[in-house]
Design a protein around this motif. Structure first.
Motif, PDB file in Angstrom:
ATOM      1  N   ALA A   1      -4.102   0.132  -3.180  1.00 37.65           N
ATOM      2  CA  ALA A   1      -2.671   0.138  -3.537  1.00 37.65           C
ATOM      3  C   ALA A   1      -2.472   0.912  -4.838  1.00 37.65           C
ATOM      4  O   ALA A   1      -3.106   0.603  -5.852  1.00 37.65           O
TER       5      ALA A   1
ATOM      6  N   PHE B   1     -12.886  -8.024 -11.547  1.00 42.20           N
ATOM      7  CA  PHE B   1     -14.359  -8.060 -11.503  1.00 42.20           C
ATOM      8  C   PHE B   1     -14.967  -6.777 -12.072  1.00 42.20           C
ATOM      9  O   PHE B   1     -16.108  -6.791 -12.535  1.00 42.20           O
TER      10      PHE B   1
ATOM     11  N   GLU C   1      -9.751   0.553  -5.088  1.00 41.63           N
ATOM     12  CA  GLU C   1      -8.553  -0.217  -4.728  1.00 41.63           C
ATOM     13  C   GLU C   1      -7.579   0.726  -4.018  1.00 41.63           C
ATOM     14  O   GLU C   1      -7.371   1.853  -4.445  1.00 41.63           O
TER      15      GLU C   1
ATOM     16  N   PHE D   1      -1.184  -6.693  -7.264  1.00 39.49           N
ATOM     17  CA  PHE D   1      -1.923  -7.928  -6.983  1.00 39.49           C
ATOM     18  C   PHE D   1      -2.503  -8.531  -8.252  1.00 39.49           C
ATOM     19  O   PHE D   1      -3.111  -7.849  -9.058  1.00 39.49           O
ATOM     20  N   TRP D   2      -2.358  -9.846  -8.395  1.00 35.80           N
ATOM     21  CA  TRP D   2      -3.098 -10.639  -9.384  1.00 35.80           C
ATOM     22  C   TRP D   2      -3.274 -12.020  -8.774  1.00 35.80           C
ATOM     23  O   TRP D   2      -2.431 -12.458  -7.968  1.00 35.80           O
ATOM     24  N   GLN D   3      -4.370 -12.706  -9.098  1.00 33.16           N
ATOM     25  CA  GLN D   3      -4.629 -14.033  -8.532  1.00 33.16           C
ATOM     26  C   GLN D   3      -3.481 -14.982  -8.873  1.00 33.16           C
ATOM     27  O   GLN D   3      -2.937 -14.921  -9.969  1.00 33.16           O
TER      28      GLN D   3
ATOM     29  N   LEU E   1       0.833  -1.200   0.000  1.00 26.03           N
ATOM     30  CA  LEU E   1       0.000   0.000   0.000  1.00 26.03           C
ATOM     31  C   LEU E   1       0.868   1.250   0.000  1.00 26.03           C
ATOM     32  O   LEU E   1       0.386   2.333  -0.246  1.00 26.03           O
TER      33      LEU E   1
ATOM     34  N   TYR F   1     -12.030  -3.483  -3.066  1.00 24.25           N
ATOM     35  CA  TYR F   1     -10.789  -4.277  -3.061  1.00 24.25           C
ATOM     36  C   TYR F   1     -10.592  -4.813  -4.484  1.00 24.25           C
ATOM     37  O   TYR F   1     -10.412  -6.011  -4.704  1.00 24.25           O
ATOM     38  N   ALA F   2     -10.629  -3.904  -5.448  1.00 25.61           N
ATOM     39  CA  ALA F   2     -10.804  -4.277  -6.863  1.00 25.61           C
ATOM     40  C   ALA F   2      -9.527  -4.718  -7.542  1.00 25.61           C
ATOM     41  O   ALA F   2      -9.580  -5.251  -8.659  1.00 25.61           O
TER      42      ALA F   2
ATOM     43  N   ALA G   1      -8.463   4.405  -3.244  1.00 27.30           N
ATOM     44  CA  ALA G   1      -8.834   4.745  -1.859  1.00 27.30           C
ATOM     45  C   ALA G   1      -9.023   3.443  -1.098  1.00 27.30           C
ATOM     46  O   ALA G   1      -9.171   2.370  -1.700  1.00 27.30           O
TER      47      ALA G   1
ATOM     48  N   ALA H   1     -11.243   0.888   1.121  1.00 26.96           N
ATOM     49  CA  ALA H   1     -12.674   0.567   1.209  1.00 26.96           C
ATOM     50  C   ALA H   1     -13.278   1.260   2.431  1.00 26.96           C
ATOM     51  O   ALA H   1     -14.424   1.710   2.397  1.00 26.96           O
ATOM     52  N   GLU H   2     -12.483   1.382   3.490  1.00 26.15           N
ATOM     53  CA  GLU H   2     -12.981   1.988   4.727  1.00 26.15           C
ATOM     54  C   GLU H   2     -13.376   3.447   4.495  1.00 26.15           C
ATOM     55  O   GLU H   2     -14.398   3.918   4.983  1.00 26.15           O
TER      56      GLU H   2
ATOM     57  N   ASP I   1     -13.761  -8.270  -2.310  1.00 31.19           N
ATOM     58  CA  ASP I   1     -12.754  -9.341  -2.353  1.00 31.19           C
ATOM     59  C   ASP I   1     -11.563  -8.903  -1.496  1.00 31.19           C
ATOM     60  O   ASP I   1     -10.493  -8.598  -2.011  1.00 31.19           O
ATOM     61  N   PRO I   2     -11.789  -8.832  -0.168  1.00 28.06           N
ATOM     62  CA  PRO I   2     -10.743  -8.275   0.694  1.00 28.06           C
ATOM     63  C   PRO I   2      -9.561  -9.229   0.885  1.00 28.06           C
ATOM     64  O   PRO I   2      -9.655 -10.410   0.554  1.00 28.06           O
TER      65      PRO I   2
END
Ligand SMILES: C[S@@+](CC[C@H](N)C(=O)[O-])C[C@H]1O[C@@H](n2cnc3c(N)ncnc32)[C@H](O)[C@@H]1O
Length: 472
Positions: free
Chosen positions: A362, A342, A360, A305-307, A268, A336-337, A384, A386-387, A402-403
């Motif tokens: 990061a 998605f 997202e 991030f990537w799966q 982050l 958390y995109a 930003a 999510a919070e 998708d946290p």
């Protein structure tokens, strides 16, 4: 300490975290490398006479389960390691269990965790994936071999004596590796296990789309502008020139100490790391299951991030698509995109007259999403947390969240509830935080209508769930 005490144990059910539960003189012992139903000899690794529970590792199987097999990765095989007076490397803690039984155990652990932490009985769910024992059948994904190997497109290694290395579970010792068979084939074929990484602290390997050429992020503790005394950079250039399977090498120098607990792929605060390209490109390209206009792939930095399972992006999108009712012209929020996996799906579902918000935290990953959706008027990308966004959400047809493993903060779930979307789809890689968050959503008046369990992490105790919530 009871270290080195050897116990004979009758092993009971599998618990969250990959340990089986056993009892010794009334005390609970969490036993690693066992299969439920076995009788084993195990060495106590953690615990004292005052501890509530102990931990132990199997060193010998006295009565084995029919579901036990020889571990397909020698260095992670606990029985073999203890025979040689060594520790097994971590990362494949279910490898001694047959493929089908691994998934059966994950289903049971998920069901039990939902009950224990969330007080939610999933056995009454009306879903196509319900197993005979009231648990959700974990779905096998294509993209791994018959032993559940060669699916990881991202792997992180330590470095010891110049060699790539991994730690045994719950240990700081680094063990040099001969291979890492959970990784896609190109990682082993690249020759990097015989490279000399002396001068590096760790190495992240990325195989975009599960293919070659690979990208290596070589992390050092010093600014990358100054040539390290070990000549690391020159050596990496020479090695890359001799290996066509390695396309890019990026030196990453930490300019501020890393915070404990921060995940490697979702930094982050990237400003604390200085990235410099030694060979190849600074970015990678990952294929998208749902194209964005004529863009079939997303370009992102390899640390974004990537799966990690090569089939995960398409399997997750397929599952979300099956559960969601997202009409053309509709609206969706993706929290958390990441780089927009998605978001891309929601944009294609809702079409030009729809609206999609992608959030997202990061910056490198969110930048990738912003570039992907540049010129797509119905998608708004916001960098930003999510919070900070949750209390400003407007109503929509669907919220996807998708946290990370820790789950969603309470105020994120309350914010989603207050925005009153038509549906919530919650994607989770941790049953414990998911069970906690599900409880909260249920208390706010939501009901679980469907759950899918995907075996995104074969040979490990990890699993992924996708759940659909609607108003009760
Ligand atoms: C499990 S990943 C999912 C990403 C994306 N949905 C995908 O499948 O590619 C979680 C993402 O949440 C981001 N993240 C972590 N904490 C966050 C927060 N508090 N607010 C928003 N995003 C966050 C991470 O950077 C990461 O990209």
């Amino acid at each position: 300490m009871t270290g080195h005490q050897i116990l004979t144990l009758a092993v009971g059910q599998m618990s969250h975290g990959g340990h089986c539960v056993a009892r010794h003189e009334g005390r609970v012992v969490f036993v690693r490398h066992a299969v439920p139903g076995e009788t084993v000899r195990a060495v106590v690794t953690d615990g004292s006479s005052t501890s509530r529970f102990w931990r132990a590792d199997v060193i010998d199987v006295l009565e084995g389960s029919d579901h036990r097999r020889r571990h397909p990765w020698k260095q992670a095989d606990a029985l073999r390691a203890y025979d040689h007076d060594q520790l097994p490397v971590g990362g494949a803690d279910y490898g001694h269990i047959t493929d089908v039984h691994q998934r059966r155990l994950k289903s049971q652990v998920f069901r039990d965790t939902m009950q224990r932490i969330g007080s939610i009985d999933i056995s009454t769910l009306d879903t196509d994936h319900m197993g005979p024992e009231g648990d959700i059948i974990a779905e096998h994904l294509p993209g791994a071999d018959a032993a559940g190997m060669h699916w990881r497109t991202r792997v992180s290694f330590g470095v010891v004596g110049g060699s790539l290395a991994m730690k045994p579970s719950r240990s700081h010792e680094l063990i040099p590796l001969r291979s890492m068979p959970l990784a896609v084939e190109s990682v082993g074929a690249s020759g990097i296990f015989s490279w000399n990484f002396a001068g590096a602290r760790s190495v992240d390997v990325v195989a975009p789309g599960g293919e070659e050429p690979l990208t290596l992020i070589v992390r050092t503790g010093s600014p990358s502008g100054s040539e390290s005394p070990t000549g690391l950079e020159g050596r990496l250039m020479d090695l890359a020139a001799s290996s066509p399977k390695v396309g890019s090498i990026i030196l990453a120098a930490e300019t501020a100490p890393s915070r404990r607990g921060r995940r490697r792929y979702d930094q982050l605060q990237p400003s604390s790391v200085d990235y410099r390209v030694v060979v190849g490109d600074r970015t990678i390209s990952e294929p998208l299951p749902t194209p964005v206009g004529d863009r079939l792939a997303v370009t992102l930095p390899p640390e974004g991030f990537w799966q990690i399972h090569r089939s995960a992006p398409s399997a997750l999108v397929r599952t979300v698509d099956r559960m969601a009712h997202l009409p053309a012209g509709g609206s969706a929020i993706d929290l958390y995109a990441g780089a927009g996996l998605f978001t891309a799906w929601a944009a294609s579902r809702t079409g030009a007259s729809g609206q999609v918000l992608s959030v997202e935290a990061a910056s490198p990953t969110s930048d990738a999403a912003r570039k992907l959706f540049a010129g797509v008027p119905n998608v708004e990308v916001v960098q930003a947390t999510a919070e900070s966004t949750a209390n400003r959400l407007v109503t929509s047809d669907l919220v996807v969240l998708d946290p990370p493993r820790t789950g969603a903060a309470k105020r994120v779930l309350s914010g989603i509830d207050a925005a009153d979307p038509g549906q919530i789809i919650y994607i989770s890689c941790d049953p414990a935080s998911f069970a906690r968050d599900s409880r909260l959503l249920c208390d706010l008046g939501w009901t679980i209508r469907d759950i899918a369990l995907l075996d995104l992490y074969p040979n490990t105790h990890h699993m992924e769930s996708v759940a659909l919530f609607e108003r009760s």
